[in-house]
Design a protein around this motif. Structure first.
Motif, PDB file in Angstrom:
ATOM      1  N   SER A  32     -16.298  11.072   2.275  1.00  0.00           N
ATOM      2  CA  SER A  32     -16.543  10.636   0.885  1.00  0.00           C
ATOM      3  C   SER A  32     -15.406  11.092  -0.018  1.00  0.00           C
ATOM      4  CB  SER A  32     -17.841  11.231   0.334  1.00  0.00           C
ATOM      5  OG  SER A  32     -18.919  10.845   1.152  1.00  0.00           O
ATOM      6  N   TYR A  33     -15.060  10.221  -0.978  1.00  0.00           N
ATOM      7  CA  TYR A  33     -14.187  10.619  -2.078  1.00  0.00           C
ATOM      8  C   TYR A  33     -15.135  11.014  -3.213  1.00  0.00           C
ATOM      9  CZ  TYR A  33     -10.533   7.989   0.389  1.00  0.00           C
ATOM     10  OH  TYR A  33      -9.637   7.518   1.321  1.00  0.00           O
ATOM     11  N   ASP A  34     -15.187  12.270  -3.542  1.00  0.00           N
ATOM     12  CA  ASP A  34     -16.169  12.781  -4.509  1.00  0.00           C
ATOM     13  C   ASP A  34     -17.561  12.305  -4.089  1.00  0.00           C
ATOM     14  OD1 ASP A  34     -14.186  14.043  -5.998  1.00  0.00           O
ATOM     15  OD2 ASP A  34     -13.704  12.172  -7.009  1.00  0.00           O
ATOM     16  N   THR A  35     -18.182  11.452  -4.931  1.00  0.00           N
ATOM     17  CA  THR A  35     -19.551  11.039  -4.589  1.00  0.00           C
ATOM     18  C   THR A  35     -19.580   9.693  -3.863  1.00  0.00           C
ATOM     19  OG1 THR A  35     -19.729  10.026  -6.753  1.00  0.00           O
ATOM     20  CG2 THR A  35     -20.603  12.268  -6.518  1.00  0.00           C
ATOM     21  N   PHE A  36     -18.389   9.049  -3.691  1.00  0.00           N
ATOM     22  CA  PHE A  36     -18.374   7.718  -3.075  1.00  0.00           C
ATOM     23  C   PHE A  36     -18.123   7.830  -1.567  1.00  0.00           C
ATOM     24  CE2 PHE A  36     -15.967   4.012  -1.599  1.00  0.00           C
ATOM     25  CZ  PHE A  36     -16.930   3.049  -1.817  1.00  0.00           C
ATOM     26  N   THR A  37     -19.059   7.327  -0.780  1.00  0.00           N
ATOM     27  CA  THR A  37     -18.914   7.396   0.681  1.00  0.00           C
ATOM     28  C   THR A  37     -18.098   6.198   1.166  1.00  0.00           C
ATOM     29  OG1 THR A  37     -21.031   8.518   0.817  1.00  0.00           O
ATOM     30  CG2 THR A  37     -20.203   7.564   2.855  1.00  0.00           C
ATOM     31  N   ALA A  38     -16.865   6.467   1.594  1.00  0.00           N
ATOM     32  CA  ALA A  38     -15.960   5.391   2.024  1.00  0.00           C
ATOM     33  C   ALA A  38     -16.123   5.086   3.514  1.00  0.00           C
ATOM     34  CB  ALA A  38     -14.517   5.774   1.734  1.00  0.00           C
ATOM     35  N   VAL A  39     -16.462   6.104   4.299  1.00  0.00           N
ATOM     36  CA  VAL A  39     -16.681   5.921   5.743  1.00  0.00           C
ATOM     37  C   VAL A  39     -18.068   6.490   6.032  1.00  0.00           C
ATOM     38  CG1 VAL A  39     -15.864   6.517   8.067  1.00  0.00           C
ATOM     39  CG2 VAL A  39     -14.211   6.095   6.231  1.00  0.00           C
ATOM     40  N   GLY A  56     -11.555  -5.957   8.312  1.00  0.00           N
ATOM     41  CA  GLY A  56     -12.600  -5.702   7.326  1.00  0.00           C
ATOM     42  C   GLY A  56     -12.212  -6.154   5.944  1.00  0.00           C
ATOM     43  N   THR A  57     -13.205  -6.245   5.104  1.00  0.00           N
ATOM     44  CA  THR A  57     -13.007  -6.661   3.720  1.00  0.00           C
ATOM     45  C   THR A  57     -12.184  -5.603   2.967  1.00  0.00           C
ATOM     46  OG1 THR A  57     -15.167  -5.621   3.396  1.00  0.00           O
ATOM     47  CG2 THR A  57     -15.132  -8.011   3.500  1.00  0.00           C
ATOM     48  N   ASN A  58     -11.637  -5.957   1.828  1.00  0.00           N
ATOM     49  CA  ASN A  58     -10.937  -4.976   0.991  1.00  0.00           C
ATOM     50  C   ASN A  58     -11.895  -3.851   0.647  1.00  0.00           C
ATOM     51  OD1 ASN A  58      -9.165  -7.595  -0.607  1.00  0.00           O
ATOM     52  ND2 ASN A  58      -8.249  -6.025   0.643  1.00  0.00           N
ATOM     53  N   GLY A  59     -11.400  -2.633   0.794  1.00  0.00           N
ATOM     54  CA  GLY A  59     -12.214  -1.480   0.434  1.00  0.00           C
ATOM     55  C   GLY A  59     -13.283  -1.128   1.450  1.00  0.00           C
ATOM     56  N   ALA A  60     -13.196  -1.726   2.647  1.00  0.00           N
ATOM     57  CA  ALA A  60     -14.226  -1.482   3.672  1.00  0.00           C
ATOM     58  C   ALA A  60     -14.165  -0.060   4.224  1.00  0.00           C
ATOM     59  CB  ALA A  60     -14.059  -2.484   4.819  1.00  0.00           C
ATOM     60  N   GLY A  61     -12.982   0.575   4.109  1.00  0.00           N
ATOM     61  CA  GLY A  61     -12.843   1.937   4.642  1.00  0.00           C
ATOM     62  C   GLY A  61     -11.876   2.026   5.816  1.00  0.00           C
ATOM     63  N   LYS A  62     -11.107   0.975   6.055  1.00  0.00           N
ATOM     64  CA  LYS A  62     -10.196   0.957   7.213  1.00  0.00           C
ATOM     65  C   LYS A  62      -9.092   2.014   7.084  1.00  0.00           C
ATOM     66  CE  LYS A  62      -9.071  -3.316   6.419  1.00  0.00           C
ATOM     67  NZ  LYS A  62      -9.899  -3.543   5.191  1.00  0.00           N
ATOM     68  N   THR A  63      -8.401   2.008   5.931  1.00  0.00           N
ATOM     69  CA  THR A  63      -7.304   2.965   5.750  1.00  0.00           C
ATOM     70  C   THR A  63      -7.830   4.393   5.813  1.00  0.00           C
ATOM     71  OG1 THR A  63      -5.967   1.423   4.474  1.00  0.00           O
ATOM     72  CG2 THR A  63      -5.549   3.755   4.092  1.00  0.00           C
ATOM     73  N   THR A  64      -8.951   4.630   5.184  1.00  0.00           N
ATOM     74  CA  THR A  64      -9.530   5.988   5.217  1.00  0.00           C
ATOM     75  C   THR A  64      -9.831   6.391   6.660  1.00  0.00           C
ATOM     76  OG1 THR A  64     -10.531   5.507   3.067  1.00  0.00           O
ATOM     77  CG2 THR A  64     -11.337   7.451   4.220  1.00  0.00           C
ATOM     78  N   THR A  65     -10.376   5.459   7.433  1.00  0.00           N
ATOM     79  CA  THR A  65     -10.674   5.757   8.847  1.00  0.00           C
ATOM     80  C   THR A  65      -9.387   6.091   9.594  1.00  0.00           C
ATOM     81  OG1 THR A  65     -12.569   4.273   8.770  1.00  0.00           O
ATOM     82  CG2 THR A  65     -11.723   4.822  10.959  1.00  0.00           C
ATOM     83  N   LEU A 102       1.883   4.004   7.839  1.00  0.00           N
ATOM     84  CA  LEU A 102       0.898   4.041   6.770  1.00  0.00           C
ATOM     85  C   LEU A 102       1.015   2.788   5.915  1.00  0.00           C
ATOM     86  CD1 LEU A 102       1.436   7.736   5.612  1.00  0.00           C
ATOM     87  CD2 LEU A 102      -0.099   6.886   7.386  1.00  0.00           C
ATOM     88  N   GLN A 103       0.015   2.579   5.046  1.00  0.00           N
ATOM     89  CA  GLN A 103       0.057   1.390   4.188  1.00  0.00           C
ATOM     90  C   GLN A 103       1.216   1.493   3.192  1.00  0.00           C
ATOM     91  OE1 GLN A 103      -3.313  -0.023   1.559  1.00  0.00           O
ATOM     92  NE2 GLN A 103      -4.006  -0.742   3.562  1.00  0.00           N
ATOM     93  N   HIS A 104       1.487   2.712   2.729  1.00  0.00           N
ATOM     94  CA  HIS A 104       2.600   2.906   1.798  1.00  0.00           C
ATOM     95  C   HIS A 104       3.571   3.915   2.394  1.00  0.00           C
ATOM     96  CE1 HIS A 104       0.410   0.598  -1.097  1.00  0.00           C
ATOM     97  NE2 HIS A 104      -0.655   1.351  -0.865  1.00  0.00           N
ATOM     98  N   ASP A 174      -1.141   0.572   9.942  1.00  0.00           N
ATOM     99  CA  ASP A 174      -2.017   0.116   8.857  1.00  0.00           C
ATOM    100  C   ASP A 174      -1.379  -1.096   8.182  1.00  0.00           C
ATOM    101  OD1 ASP A 174      -4.004  -0.108   7.013  1.00  0.00           O
ATOM    102  OD2 ASP A 174      -3.779   1.900   6.165  1.00  0.00           O
ATOM    103  N   GLU A 175      -1.938  -2.254   8.409  1.00  0.00           N
ATOM    104  CA  GLU A 175      -1.430  -3.528   7.874  1.00  0.00           C
ATOM    105  C   GLU A 175       0.083  -3.677   8.081  1.00  0.00           C
ATOM    106  OE1 GLU A 175      -2.844  -4.749   4.063  1.00  0.00           O
ATOM    107  OE2 GLU A 175      -4.732  -3.674   4.292  1.00  0.00           O
ATOM    108  N   PRO A 176       0.526  -3.635   9.348  1.00  0.00           N
ATOM    109  CA  PRO A 176       1.974  -3.626   9.598  1.00  0.00           C
ATOM    110  C   PRO A 176       2.683  -4.899   9.169  1.00  0.00           C
ATOM    111  CG  PRO A 176       0.762  -3.962  11.649  1.00  0.00           C
ATOM    112  CD  PRO A 176      -0.242  -3.595  10.604  1.00  0.00           C
ATOM    113  N   THR A 206      -5.382  -5.299  10.082  1.00  0.00           N
ATOM    114  CA  THR A 206      -4.686  -6.477   9.575  1.00  0.00           C
ATOM    115  C   THR A 206      -5.671  -7.365   8.829  1.00  0.00           C
ATOM    116  OG1 THR A 206      -3.336  -8.411  10.137  1.00  0.00           O
ATOM    117  CG2 THR A 206      -4.989  -7.771  11.748  1.00  0.00           C
ATOM    118  N   HIS A 207      -5.123  -8.115   7.867  1.00  0.00           N
ATOM    119  CA  HIS A 207      -5.939  -9.133   7.198  1.00  0.00           C
ATOM    120  C   HIS A 207      -5.632 -10.510   7.769  1.00  0.00           C
ATOM    121  CE1 HIS A 207      -8.029  -6.706   4.288  1.00  0.00           C
ATOM    122  NE2 HIS A 207      -6.912  -6.085   3.982  1.00  0.00           N
ATOM    123  N   TYR A 208      -4.694 -10.559   8.735  1.00  0.00           N
ATOM    124  CA  TYR A 208      -4.352 -11.838   9.366  1.00  0.00           C
ATOM    125  C   TYR A 208      -5.232 -12.016  10.606  1.00  0.00           C
ATOM    126  CZ  TYR A 208      -0.271 -11.725   6.339  1.00  0.00           C
ATOM    127  OH  TYR A 208       0.553 -11.670   5.254  1.00  0.00           O
TER     128      TYR A 208
END
Ligand code: ATP
Length: 321
Positions: A32-39, A56-65, A102-104, A174-176, A206-208
């Motif tokens: 979780s990021y603070d109170t938000f559970t991302a994974v 997965g959809t945007n914000g699904a938790g892939k990068t965090t995983t 990484l993504q960035h 991550d999204e190469p 990937t989103h492709y």
């Protein structure tokens, strides 16, 4: 479930590597990021020599995983094992064996491309032929160019080169292909395939979807912190019904249709009847339709029979919000 492995040889390694343990094993992972559970309770297993696509959809938790698997974050609960190690506590052990994109990127703008690769080699203790690698990713002509002078796509390719420098056993991307032109994307995927062929294990996001569809041995679709569907491509596609469509003369419906296992919808338009069948038993229902048409001397026009696409499965996952 069976995985297609392209491993051409086994890497030399410890006793742990000799057995059939997954390269990555994630169980009930939560973050979780603070109170938000991302994974939110992810189970994942990546086998040696496979390409595993985490979609997965945007914000699904892939990068965090991925960041948890890479050891950049500590799980709130659950376990992660990479080559049998806890990544957040064994980063120095894993660094030589695990390449990451990484993504960035965090590239040093003042260094040249070739200096960046050599620095990375010394930091990870992996060795490679920098010139040959740059040639492979079509950056050889930019070897002495400073990073700050590279285009966005060139930086992304350099970032990819760092991840695969020394052909590590495990490569996490991550999204190469985001931001790459179609030709560079294709070349990157060819390189990923070659790496699998020489024994590397690849976990990527990937989103492709078409890329995942043609290259991944197994895929997982993540949504709102959870894995919704996971398996080989045929297994994942089988979670949605296949579809059969055909046009027949309206008069053909005077003859009783067979008892399909799927759901049939028909609509009349003048002298033509449109048939659309959704089924989980494509072969069986297609056979029944063909027999019905043959026995009744009926022409099936515009006949199609298709499995669900990965895009359909993806959209269905997103629709179950
Ligand atoms: P995308 O496909 O858009 O890259 P993703 O599946 O990789 O998304 P994550 O980047 O893991 O998703 O983010 C998961 C959720 O966690 C999102 O709702 C995001 O807003 C949130 N999140 C990510 N990083 C942070 C952070 N540092 N602080 C707070 N919330 C964050």
């Amino acid at each position: 479930m069976t995985a297609t492995t392209g491993a051409a040889f086994a890497f030399p390694g410890s006793f742990w590597d000799m057995n059939d343990e997954p390269v990555i094993e994630v169980s009930r992972l939560k973050f979780s990021y603070d109170t938000f559970t991302a994974v939110d309770g992810v189970d994942l297993s990546v086998r040696r020599g496979e390409i595993f696509a985490l979609l997965g959809t945007n914000g699904a938790g892939k990068t965090t995983t991925l960041e948890l698997i890479e050891g950049f974050r500590h799980p709130e609960s659950g376990t992660i094992r990479v080559f049998g190690h806890e990544p957040a506590r064994a980063r120095s052990v894993l660094k030589p064996r695990m390449g990451m994109m990484l993504q960035h990127a965090g590239l040093i703008e003042e260094l040249s491309v070739v200096e960046t690769l050599r620095l990375w080699g010394s930091l990870t203790t992996r060795t490679d032929d920098a010139v040959e690698l740059l040639d492979r990713i079509e950056l050889a002509h930019r070897a002495d160019t400073r990073v700050e002078q590279l285009s966005g796509g060139e930086k992304r390719r350099l970032d990819f080169a760092l991840a695969i420098y020394g052909r590590p056993e495990l490569i996490v991307l991550d999204e190469p292909t985001t931001g790459l032109d179609p030709e560079s994307r294709q070349r990157l995927w060819q390189t990923v395939e070659q790496l699998r062929g020489s024994g590397s294990t690849i976990l990527l996001t990937t989103h492709y979807l078409e890329e995942a569809e043609s290259l991944a041995d197994r895929v997982a679709i993540m949504h709102q912190g959870r894995i919704s569907v996971e398996g080989t491509l045929p297994e994942v596609l089988a979670t949605r019904p296949s579809r059969i469509t055909a046009h027949v003369p309206a008069s053909a419906l005077d003859r009783a249709l067979p008892a399909f296992t799927g759901t049939l919808e028909s609509a009349l338009d003048g002298a033509v009847a449109f048939l659309a069948l959704e089924t989980s038993a494509l072969q069986e229902d297609l056979g029944a339709l063909l027999c019905w048409a043959r026995d009744g001397g009926i022409d099936l026009d515009h006949l199609t029979a298709n499995q669900a696409s990965l895009a359909e499965v993806f959209l269905a996952v997103g629709a179950n919000r």
